[in-house]
Design a protein around this motif. Structure first.
Motif, PDB file in Angstrom:
ATOM      1  N   UNK A 115       0.715  -1.311   0.189  1.00  0.00           N
ATOM      2  CA  UNK A 115       0.149  -0.079   0.042  1.00  0.00           C
ATOM      3  C   UNK A 115       0.925   1.200  -0.160  1.00  0.00           C
ATOM      4  N   UNK A 116       1.919   1.335   0.752  1.00  0.00           N
ATOM      5  CA  UNK A 116       2.675   2.504   0.961  1.00  0.00           C
ATOM      6  C   UNK A 116       3.312   2.766  -0.550  1.00  0.00           C
ATOM      7  N   UNK A 117       3.899   1.588  -1.263  1.00  0.00           N
ATOM      8  CA  UNK A 117       4.570   1.676  -2.580  1.00  0.00           C
ATOM      9  C   UNK A 117       3.532   2.221  -3.397  1.00  0.00           C
ATOM     10  N   UNK A 118       2.255   1.543  -3.473  1.00  0.00           N
ATOM     11  CA  UNK A 118       1.218   2.087  -4.242  1.00  0.00           C
ATOM     12  C   UNK A 118       0.717   3.435  -4.258  1.00  0.00           C
ATOM     13  N   UNK A 119       0.904   4.046  -2.798  1.00  0.00           N
ATOM     14  CA  UNK A 119       0.588   5.252  -2.763  1.00  0.00           C
ATOM     15  C   UNK A 119       1.607   6.125  -3.478  1.00  0.00           C
ATOM     16  N   UNK A 120       3.152   5.814  -3.112  1.00  0.00           N
ATOM     17  CA  UNK A 120       4.025   6.583  -3.622  1.00  0.00           C
ATOM     18  C   UNK A 120       4.162   6.784  -5.150  1.00  0.00           C
ATOM     19  N   UNK A 132       3.331   7.207   6.858  1.00  0.00           N
ATOM     20  CA  UNK A 132       4.432   6.630   7.665  1.00  0.00           C
ATOM     21  C   UNK A 132       4.445   7.470   9.004  1.00  0.00           C
ATOM     22  N   UNK A 133       4.140   8.552   8.960  1.00  0.00           N
ATOM     23  CA  UNK A 133       4.186   9.277  10.352  1.00  0.00           C
ATOM     24  C   UNK A 133       3.348   8.833  11.341  1.00  0.00           C
ATOM     25  N   UNK A 134       1.887   8.638  10.840  1.00  0.00           N
ATOM     26  CA  UNK A 134       0.977   8.189  11.605  1.00  0.00           C
ATOM     27  C   UNK A 134       1.282   6.568  11.915  1.00  0.00           C
ATOM     28  N   UNK A 135       1.789   5.768  11.004  1.00  0.00           N
ATOM     29  CA  UNK A 135       2.315   4.466  11.263  1.00  0.00           C
ATOM     30  C   UNK A 135       3.100   4.381  12.548  1.00  0.00           C
ATOM     31  N   UNK A 136       4.340   5.259  12.280  1.00  0.00           N
ATOM     32  CA  UNK A 136       5.306   5.344  13.415  1.00  0.00           C
ATOM     33  C   UNK A 136       4.810   5.705  14.644  1.00  0.00           C
ATOM     34  N   UNK A 137       3.724   6.812  14.746  1.00  0.00           N
ATOM     35  CA  UNK A 137       3.160   7.185  16.122  1.00  0.00           C
ATOM     36  C   UNK A 137       2.406   5.918  16.606  1.00  0.00           C
ATOM     37  N   UNK A 153       1.154  -1.319  22.122  1.00  0.00           N
ATOM     38  CA  UNK A 153       0.351  -2.057  21.055  1.00  0.00           C
ATOM     39  C   UNK A 153       1.518  -2.758  20.405  1.00  0.00           C
ATOM     40  N   UNK A 154       1.479  -4.133  20.430  1.00  0.00           N
ATOM     41  CA  UNK A 154       2.545  -5.020  19.652  1.00  0.00           C
ATOM     42  C   UNK A 154       2.035  -5.064  18.101  1.00  0.00           C
ATOM     43  N   UNK A 155       3.009  -5.366  17.480  1.00  0.00           N
ATOM     44  CA  UNK A 155       3.043  -5.611  16.018  1.00  0.00           C
ATOM     45  C   UNK A 155       2.149  -6.548  15.761  1.00  0.00           C
ATOM     46  N   UNK A 156       2.120  -7.746  16.645  1.00  0.00           N
ATOM     47  CA  UNK A 156       1.017  -8.781  16.468  1.00  0.00           C
ATOM     48  C   UNK A 156      -0.607  -8.209  16.403  1.00  0.00           C
ATOM     49  N   UNK A 157      -1.102  -7.188  17.385  1.00  0.00           N
ATOM     50  CA  UNK A 157      -2.142  -6.579  17.702  1.00  0.00           C
ATOM     51  C   UNK A 157      -2.148  -5.575  16.439  1.00  0.00           C
ATOM     52  N   UNK A 161      -5.426  -5.840  13.673  1.00  0.00           N
ATOM     53  CA  UNK A 161      -6.363  -4.659  13.608  1.00  0.00           C
ATOM     54  C   UNK A 161      -6.275  -4.141  11.937  1.00  0.00           C
ATOM     55  N   UNK A 162      -5.139  -4.089  11.442  1.00  0.00           N
ATOM     56  CA  UNK A 162      -4.832  -3.532  10.061  1.00  0.00           C
ATOM     57  C   UNK A 162      -5.320  -4.645   9.042  1.00  0.00           C
ATOM     58  N   UNK A 163      -5.140  -6.030   9.223  1.00  0.00           N
ATOM     59  CA  UNK A 163      -5.316  -6.972   8.010  1.00  0.00           C
ATOM     60  C   UNK A 163      -6.288  -8.065   8.225  1.00  0.00           C
TER      61      UNK A 163
END
Length: 205
Positions: A115-120, A132-137, A153-157, A161-163
């Motif tokens: 998705x990030x690459x498609x947006x770019x 990316x700023x909000x992802x990092x936040x 919030x862990x990356x597992x969580x 949520x994301x996928x």
């Protein structure tokens, strides 16, 4: 005739676009599970984006561009297969209760990268930087002081949520694109192609 064949019949983007069009009108009369509809819409759209927009716009025909586009397309196929084969499990699981497998996390990470690459490629760096700023936040916000901080919030969580739910990537935005925006765009293209646009542009005598 040969020009038509080269431009459309041999163009994978044309076939993908036709497939997306057919699927969108199929679900109008045969609705599927929201997670399935949105994932299919997103996967087909990503595939078209990667095959139609080069990695480096300054050298669209370079070998590097073609190789990266093929790689991106292959990853999109992997994500599509995941949602196809896991659709029943994803639709019936209980959020924050059902287990999250390692491959769920891997697929979610790949999807975010796609998705990030498609947006770019399609929109540019401004929106990419905002995302990316909000992802990092979201990932590192717990390290911030004061009211800017929140519970870790862990990356597992985040992956769940994301996928794996309709609260993240496959949430309201994708639902709006699937159920409304797509049909408005198709209507606009058809209306313009039959000359409807001239009614608003050309002055009446």
């Amino acid at each position: 005739m040969q020009k038509f064949v080269r431009r459309y019949m041999l163009d994978p983007c044309a076939w993908l676009a036709l497939g997306l069009l057919a699927y969108q009108y199929w679900i109008l009369f045969n609705p599927d599970l929201p997670l399935v509809e949105r994932a299919t819409h997103l996967v087909l759209t990503l595939a078209i984006a990667f095959l139609s927009t080069p990695f480096l716009k300054t050298k669209p025909s370079s070998t590097l561009n073609k190789a990266i586009s093929v790689l991106m397309f292959a990853l999109v196929v992997v994500v599509g297969c995941y949602y196809y084969f896991e659709s029943e499990r994803l639709s019936s699981r209980i959020e924050n209760v059902s287990p999250i497998e390692t491959y769920d996390i891997v697929i979610c990470t790949i999807l975010i990268g796609l998705l990030l690459e498609a947006v770019r490629r399609t929109v540019g760096y401004v929106l990419l930087i905002v995302i990316i700023t909000f992802l990092l936040y979201g990932v590192f916000g717990y390290l911030l002081p004061g009211q800017m901080s929140f519970s870790n919030i862990s990356w597992t969580e985040w992956s769940e949520i994301f996928g794996m739910t309709t609260s993240g990537i496959l949430g309201v935005t994708t639902a709006t694109s699937t159920n409304f925006i797509f049909y408005f765009i198709v209507f606009g293209v058809v209306y313009s192609s039959v000359g409807g646009g001239r009614l608003f542009i050309e002055p009446r005598h």
